[in-house]
Design a protein around this motif. Structure first.
Motif, PDB file in Angstrom:
ATOM      1  N   GLU A  42      43.913   1.247   1.824  1.00 50.59           N
ATOM      2  CA  GLU A  42      42.618   0.054   2.241  1.00 50.59           C
ATOM      3  C   GLU A  42      43.033  -1.591   2.555  1.00 50.59           C
ATOM      4  N   ILE A  43      43.092  -2.234   3.191  1.00 46.13           N
ATOM      5  CA  ILE A  43      43.160  -3.246   3.758  1.00 46.13           C
ATOM      6  C   ILE A  43      42.942  -4.618   2.485  1.00 46.13           C
ATOM      7  N   VAL A  44      44.008  -5.133   2.707  1.00 46.81           N
ATOM      8  CA  VAL A  44      43.864  -5.757   1.663  1.00 46.81           C
ATOM      9  C   VAL A  44      44.241  -7.150   1.752  1.00 46.81           C
ATOM     10  N   GLY A  45      44.907  -7.365   2.663  1.00 47.68           N
ATOM     11  CA  GLY A  45      44.355  -8.758   4.111  1.00 47.68           C
ATOM     12  C   GLY A  45      44.678  -9.145   5.302  1.00 47.68           C
ATOM     13  N   SER A  46      44.873  -9.966   5.783  1.00 46.48           N
ATOM     14  CA  SER A  46      44.794 -10.017   7.213  1.00 46.48           C
ATOM     15  C   SER A  46      45.416 -11.187   7.474  1.00 46.48           C
ATOM     16  N   ALA A  47      45.586 -12.074   8.698  1.00 48.24           N
ATOM     17  CA  ALA A  47      46.606 -12.734   8.848  1.00 48.24           C
ATOM     18  C   ALA A  47      46.780 -13.028  10.365  1.00 48.24           C
ATOM     19  N   SER A  48      46.334 -13.832  11.009  1.00 49.45           N
ATOM     20  CA  SER A  48      46.471 -15.045  12.750  1.00 49.45           C
ATOM     21  C   SER A  48      46.590 -15.537  13.465  1.00 49.45           C
ATOM     22  N   MET A  49      47.152 -15.828  14.310  1.00 50.48           N
ATOM     23  CA  MET A  49      47.392 -17.117  14.917  1.00 50.48           C
ATOM     24  C   MET A  49      46.421 -16.646  15.982  1.00 50.48           C
ATOM     25  N   ASP A  50      45.942 -17.611  16.243  1.00 47.51           N
ATOM     26  CA  ASP A  50      44.812 -17.673  17.664  1.00 47.51           C
ATOM     27  C   ASP A  50      45.337 -18.059  18.484  1.00 47.51           C
ATOM     28  N   CYS A  51      44.648 -18.622  19.898  1.00 47.57           N
ATOM     29  CA  CYS A  51      45.263 -18.635  20.817  1.00 47.57           C
ATOM     30  C   CYS A  51      45.059 -20.176  21.230  1.00 47.57           C
ATOM     31  N   ASP A  52      45.083 -20.711  20.128  1.00 45.36           N
ATOM     32  CA  ASP A  52      45.033 -22.093  20.538  1.00 45.36           C
ATOM     33  C   ASP A  52      45.685 -22.712  18.995  1.00 45.36           C
ATOM     34  N   GLY A  53      46.707 -21.962  18.602  1.00 44.05           N
ATOM     35  CA  GLY A  53      47.853 -21.415  17.440  1.00 44.05           C
ATOM     36  C   GLY A  53      47.682 -22.009  16.149  1.00 44.05           C
ATOM     37  N   ASN A  54      46.085 -21.823  15.996  1.00 45.64           N
ATOM     38  CA  ASN A  54      46.047 -21.934  14.650  1.00 45.64           C
ATOM     39  C   ASN A  54      46.297 -21.140  14.004  1.00 45.64           C
ATOM     40  N   LEU A  55      46.731 -21.274  12.404  1.00 44.59           N
ATOM     41  CA  LEU A  55      47.220 -19.771  12.355  1.00 44.59           C
ATOM     42  C   LEU A  55      45.541 -19.314  10.552  1.00 44.59           C
ATOM     43  N   PHE A  56      45.427 -17.611  10.435  1.00 44.16           N
ATOM     44  CA  PHE A  56      44.874 -17.935   9.579  1.00 44.16           C
ATOM     45  C   PHE A  56      45.109 -16.910   8.812  1.00 44.16           C
ATOM     46  N   GLU A  57      45.055 -17.043   7.614  1.00 51.59           N
ATOM     47  CA  GLU A  57      44.880 -16.258   7.059  1.00 51.59           C
ATOM     48  C   GLU A  57      44.012 -15.458   5.483  1.00 51.59           C
ATOM     49  N   GLU A  58      43.861 -14.539   5.315  1.00 55.05           N
ATOM     50  CA  GLU A  58      42.996 -13.913   3.963  1.00 55.05           C
ATOM     51  C   GLU A  58      43.643 -12.948   3.480  1.00 55.05           C
ATOM     52  N   GLY A  59      43.252 -12.923   2.298  1.00 52.47           N
ATOM     53  CA  GLY A  59      43.510 -11.837   1.541  1.00 52.47           C
ATOM     54  C   GLY A  59      44.953 -11.866   0.900  1.00 52.47           C
ATOM     55  N   ILE A  60      45.846 -11.101   0.646  1.00 50.02           N
ATOM     56  CA  ILE A  60      47.096 -11.183   0.380  1.00 50.02           C
ATOM     57  C   ILE A  60      47.928 -10.329   1.767  1.00 50.02           C
ATOM     58  N   ARG A  61      49.317 -10.135   1.073  1.00 48.86           N
ATOM     59  CA  ARG A  61      49.998 -10.041   2.055  1.00 48.86           C
ATOM     60  C   ARG A  61      50.438  -8.426   1.449  1.00 48.86           C
ATOM     61  N   THR A  62      51.156  -7.905   1.741  1.00 51.75           N
ATOM     62  CA  THR A  62      51.832  -6.321   1.461  1.00 51.75           C
ATOM     63  C   THR A  62      53.207  -5.831   2.498  1.00 51.75           C
ATOM     64  N   ASN A  63      53.793  -5.015   1.237  1.00 57.52           N
ATOM     65  CA  ASN A  63      55.160  -4.035   2.836  1.00 57.52           C
ATOM     66  C   ASN A  63      54.909  -3.231   3.235  1.00 57.52           C
ATOM     67  N   SER A  64      53.255  -3.368   3.513  1.00 57.04           N
ATOM     68  CA  SER A  64      52.717  -2.007   3.970  1.00 57.04           C
ATOM     69  C   SER A  64      51.405  -3.591   4.696  1.00 57.04           C
ATOM     70  N   TYR A  65      52.235  -2.593   6.452  1.00 56.19           N
ATOM     71  CA  TYR A  65      51.226  -3.622   7.131  1.00 56.19           C
ATOM     72  C   TYR A  65      51.026  -3.408   8.701  1.00 56.19           C
ATOM     73  N   SER A  66      50.192  -3.106   9.657  1.00 52.12           N
ATOM     74  CA  SER A  66      50.457  -2.918  11.090  1.00 52.12           C
ATOM     75  C   SER A  66      50.067  -4.224  11.807  1.00 52.12           C
ATOM     76  N   SER A  67      50.836  -4.415  13.190  1.00 50.33           N
ATOM     77  CA  SER A  67      50.604  -5.512  13.553  1.00 50.33           C
ATOM     78  C   SER A  67      50.413  -5.276  15.036  1.00 50.33           C
ATOM     79  N   GLY A  68      50.075  -6.035  15.701  1.00 51.47           N
ATOM     80  CA  GLY A  68      49.342  -6.221  17.075  1.00 51.47           C
ATOM     81  C   GLY A  68      49.385  -7.361  17.906  1.00 51.47           C
ATOM     82  N   HIS A  69      49.027  -7.400  18.777  1.00 48.12           N
ATOM     83  CA  HIS A  69      48.562  -8.743  20.236  1.00 48.12           C
ATOM     84  C   HIS A  69      47.727  -9.004  20.313  1.00 48.12           C
ATOM     85  N   ALA A  70      47.004 -10.067  21.029  1.00 48.45           N
ATOM     86  CA  ALA A  70      45.755 -10.279  21.610  1.00 48.45           C
ATOM     87  C   ALA A  70      46.255 -10.923  23.184  1.00 48.45           C
ATOM     88  N   VAL A  71      45.603 -10.242  23.488  1.00 42.16           N
ATOM     89  CA  VAL A  71      45.825 -11.605  24.818  1.00 42.16           C
ATOM     90  C   VAL A  71      45.296 -12.570  24.543  1.00 42.16           C
TER      91      VAL A  71
END
Length: 75
Positions: A42-71
């Motif tokens: 189950e998803i318990v957290g997320s983090a992202s950096m938008d196209c303007d360089g702003n960092l957004f985080e919610e929930g918790i970070r765990t050692n089980s994760y998936s990452s990607g890259h937006a254009v």
């Protein structure tokens, strides 16, 4: 007296370094995002950096994760 103090400072520094290295990764590039999962998948957290360089985080970070890259489209 001096040797125990030096030893204590060295142990404290190594503990701080270990804790810093143990944190799961997060976004450090524009457009990068992460989703963090618990043991049940189950998803318990997320983090992202938008196209303007702003960092957004919610929930918790765990050692089980998936990452990607937006254009990010140029203006």
């Amino acid at each position: 007296m001096r040797n125990p103090l030096i030893l204590a400072l060295g142990l404290a520094a190594s503990l701080v370094a270990t804790v810093a290295l143990a944190r799961p990764p997060g976004p450090n590039e524009i457009g990068e995002f992460y989703f963090y999962f618990d043991a049940n998948g189950e998803i318990v957290g997320s983090a992202s950096m938008d196209c303007d360089g702003n960092l957004f985080e919610e929930g918790i970070r765990t050692n089980s994760y998936s990452s990607g890259h937006a254009v990010c489209n140029p203006d």
